[in-house]
Write a protein that holds these residues in place. Structure first.
Motif, PDB file in Angstrom:
ATOM      1  N   GLN A 104      51.013 -19.473 -21.320  1.00 12.97           N
ATOM      2  CA  GLN A 104      49.989 -19.662 -20.390  1.00 12.97           C
ATOM      3  C   GLN A 104      50.345 -20.602 -19.006  1.00 12.97           C
ATOM      4  OE1 GLN A 104      46.358 -21.711 -21.431  1.00 12.97           O
ATOM      5  NE2 GLN A 104      45.071 -19.713 -20.849  1.00 12.97           N
ATOM      6  N   ARG A 105      51.065 -21.568 -19.333  1.00 13.07           N
ATOM      7  CA  ARG A 105      51.375 -22.552 -18.407  1.00 13.07           C
ATOM      8  C   ARG A 105      52.608 -21.941 -17.415  1.00 13.07           C
ATOM      9  NH1 ARG A 105      52.442 -27.200 -21.117  1.00 13.07           N
ATOM     10  NH2 ARG A 105      54.869 -26.893 -20.769  1.00 13.07           N
ATOM     11  N   LEU A 106      53.537 -20.905 -18.176  1.00 12.62           N
ATOM     12  CA  LEU A 106      54.523 -20.454 -17.267  1.00 12.62           C
ATOM     13  C   LEU A 106      53.940 -19.073 -16.391  1.00 12.62           C
ATOM     14  CD1 LEU A 106      57.287 -20.031 -20.149  1.00 12.62           C
ATOM     15  CD2 LEU A 106      57.215 -21.484 -17.876  1.00 12.62           C
ATOM     16  N   ALA A 107      52.812 -18.613 -16.993  1.00 15.67           N
ATOM     17  CA  ALA A 107      52.195 -17.486 -16.140  1.00 15.67           C
ATOM     18  C   ALA A 107      51.525 -18.016 -14.971  1.00 15.67           C
ATOM     19  CB  ALA A 107      51.200 -16.647 -17.248  1.00 15.67           C
ATOM     20  N   TYR A 108      50.751 -19.119 -15.222  1.00 11.07           N
ATOM     21  CA  TYR A 108      50.400 -19.514 -13.833  1.00 11.07           C
ATOM     22  C   TYR A 108      51.319 -20.003 -13.090  1.00 11.07           C
ATOM     23  CZ  TYR A 108      45.465 -19.519 -15.700  1.00 11.07           C
ATOM     24  OH  TYR A 108      44.198 -18.842 -16.230  1.00 11.07           O
ATOM     25  N   TYR A 109      52.203 -20.594 -13.340  1.00 14.64           N
ATOM     26  CA  TYR A 109      53.528 -21.120 -12.693  1.00 14.64           C
ATOM     27  C   TYR A 109      53.927 -20.174 -11.902  1.00 14.64           C
ATOM     28  CZ  TYR A 109      57.861 -23.288 -11.282  1.00 14.64           C
ATOM     29  OH  TYR A 109      58.803 -23.785 -10.523  1.00 14.64           O
ATOM     30  N   MET A 110      54.400 -18.778 -12.582  1.00 13.45           N
ATOM     31  CA  MET A 110      54.982 -17.862 -11.994  1.00 13.45           C
ATOM     32  C   MET A 110      53.895 -17.092 -10.870  1.00 13.45           C
ATOM     33  SD  MET A 110      57.248 -16.302 -15.084  1.00 13.45           S
ATOM     34  CE  MET A 110      57.552 -14.888 -14.270  1.00 13.45           C
ATOM     35  N   LEU A 111      52.570 -17.300 -11.084  1.00 13.47           N
ATOM     36  CA  LEU A 111      51.760 -16.610 -10.134  1.00 13.47           C
ATOM     37  C   LEU A 111      51.813 -17.164  -8.724  1.00 13.47           C
ATOM     38  CD1 LEU A 111      48.204 -16.237 -12.288  1.00 13.47           C
ATOM     39  CD2 LEU A 111      49.580 -14.555 -11.021  1.00 13.47           C
ATOM     40  N   ARG A 112      52.473 -18.296  -8.760  1.00 17.62           N
ATOM     41  CA  ARG A 112      52.622 -18.912  -7.680  1.00 17.62           C
ATOM     42  C   ARG A 112      53.993 -18.528  -6.816  1.00 17.62           C
ATOM     43  NH1 ARG A 112      51.274 -24.237  -9.679  1.00 17.62           N
ATOM     44  NH2 ARG A 112      53.733 -24.876  -9.239  1.00 17.62           N
ATOM     45  N   PHE A 113      54.830 -17.673  -7.459  1.00 20.65           N
ATOM     46  CA  PHE A 113      55.843 -17.048  -6.984  1.00 20.65           C
ATOM     47  C   PHE A 113      55.689 -16.164  -5.809  1.00 20.65           C
ATOM     48  CE2 PHE A 113      59.025 -17.439 -10.819  1.00 20.65           C
ATOM     49  CZ  PHE A 113      59.074 -18.694 -10.751  1.00 20.65           C
ATOM     50  N   PRO A 114      56.462 -16.181  -4.692  1.00 15.56           N
ATOM     51  CA  PRO A 114      56.184 -14.995  -3.802  1.00 15.56           C
ATOM     52  C   PRO A 114      56.313 -13.782  -4.486  1.00 15.56           C
ATOM     53  CG  PRO A 114      57.842 -16.578  -3.001  1.00 15.56           C
ATOM     54  CD  PRO A 114      57.414 -17.007  -4.399  1.00 15.56           C
ATOM     55  N   GLN A 115      55.741 -12.715  -3.953  1.00 19.38           N
ATOM     56  CA  GLN A 115      55.874 -11.316  -4.614  1.00 19.38           C
ATOM     57  C   GLN A 115      57.476 -10.904  -4.817  1.00 19.38           C
ATOM     58  OE1 GLN A 115      53.304  -9.738  -6.013  1.00 19.38           O
ATOM     59  NE2 GLN A 115      54.802  -8.069  -6.605  1.00 19.38           N
ATOM     60  N   ASP A 116      58.350 -11.110  -3.751  1.00 20.55           N
ATOM     61  CA  ASP A 116      59.798 -10.803  -3.986  1.00 20.55           C
ATOM     62  C   ASP A 116      60.614 -11.343  -5.068  1.00 20.55           C
ATOM     63  OD1 ASP A 116      59.558 -12.949  -2.159  1.00 20.55           O
ATOM     64  OD2 ASP A 116      61.744 -12.494  -1.550  1.00 20.55           O
ATOM     65  N   ARG A 117      60.193 -12.627  -5.149  1.00 22.69           N
ATOM     66  CA  ARG A 117      60.810 -13.366  -6.521  1.00 22.69           C
ATOM     67  C   ARG A 117      60.408 -12.904  -7.721  1.00 22.69           C
ATOM     68  NH1 ARG A 117      60.593 -19.843  -7.340  1.00 22.69           N
ATOM     69  NH2 ARG A 117      61.943 -20.050  -9.116  1.00 22.69           N
TER      70      ARG A 117
END
Ligand code: ZN
Length: 188
Positions: free
Chosen positions: A13-26
């Motif tokens: 869950q923590r990783l998913a939230y972290y990755m939600l902050r990535f820009p779309q292209d990343r």
């Protein structure tokens, strides 16, 4: 991501939230890399290492000694030994060890393939570099006995004692690993 080694539901869950902050292209690049992972990797037909080609770069490297095989549990152990830079032979990846409690017998790992190599190729030495765990030691003994039964002239050695019992090769530092390799002993 849950189900990856060491990743429980909370971490996932923590990783998913972290990755939600990535820009779309990343995020898209990440997804592509995951997709390519299986497509671009092959298992070496000879040593079962994972590489972009088969036979792998190590097996096809003419500067390496094909008469010495270092036997490891996983491709990660192979990578650790390669990083330590003290070894110029080739490898064989077992993908595990014999573990009767978990119903893993010799034929459930790439052990028959190793014995076939000993039979078919000219192998001077087998360096058994399974982890110094109970199962790792038992697997080393099993291989040594099999090679002897076959009547092969291959020397069977065990990676040195520099590694503490229960240690994981994958996480050992370079100096410890090259010392363990140098300090290998003949198995009787
Ligand atoms: Zn290979």
């Amino acid at each position: 991501m849950e189900g990856l080694p060491g990743v429980g539901p909370k971490t996932a869950q923590r990783l998913a939230y972290y990755m939600l902050r990535f820009p779309q292209d990343r995020l898209e690049r990440f997804a592509e890399a995951v997709e390519r992972l299986k497509k671009d990797t092959k298992m070496c037909e000879r040593c079962f290492n994972v590489d972009e080609e088969s036979p792998c770069k190590i097996c096809s490297d003419r500067n390496r000694d094909g008469g010495i095989i270092c036997v490891v549990e996983t491709p990660l152990d192979l990578l650790a030994l390669e990083r330590s830079d003290g070894y110029a032979g080739v490898y064989h990846v077992l993908y595990g060890v014999i573990n009767p409690l978990n119903n893993i017998g010799p034929n459930d790992i790439y052990l028959p393939q190793l014995l076939k190599r000993v039979k078919d190729e000219v192998i001077e030495e087998l360096i058994i570099s399974t982890n110094p765990s109970m199962e790792g030691e038992a697997t080393a003994m099993y291989i040594a006995n099999k090679v002897r039964e076959m009547g092969a002239k291959t020397r069977v050695t065990r990676i040195g004692r520099g590694l503490p019992t229960g240690a994981d090769l994958e996480y050992a530092d370079d100096v410890t690993l090259s010392r363990a390799m140098e300090g290998r002993k003949e198995m009787v």
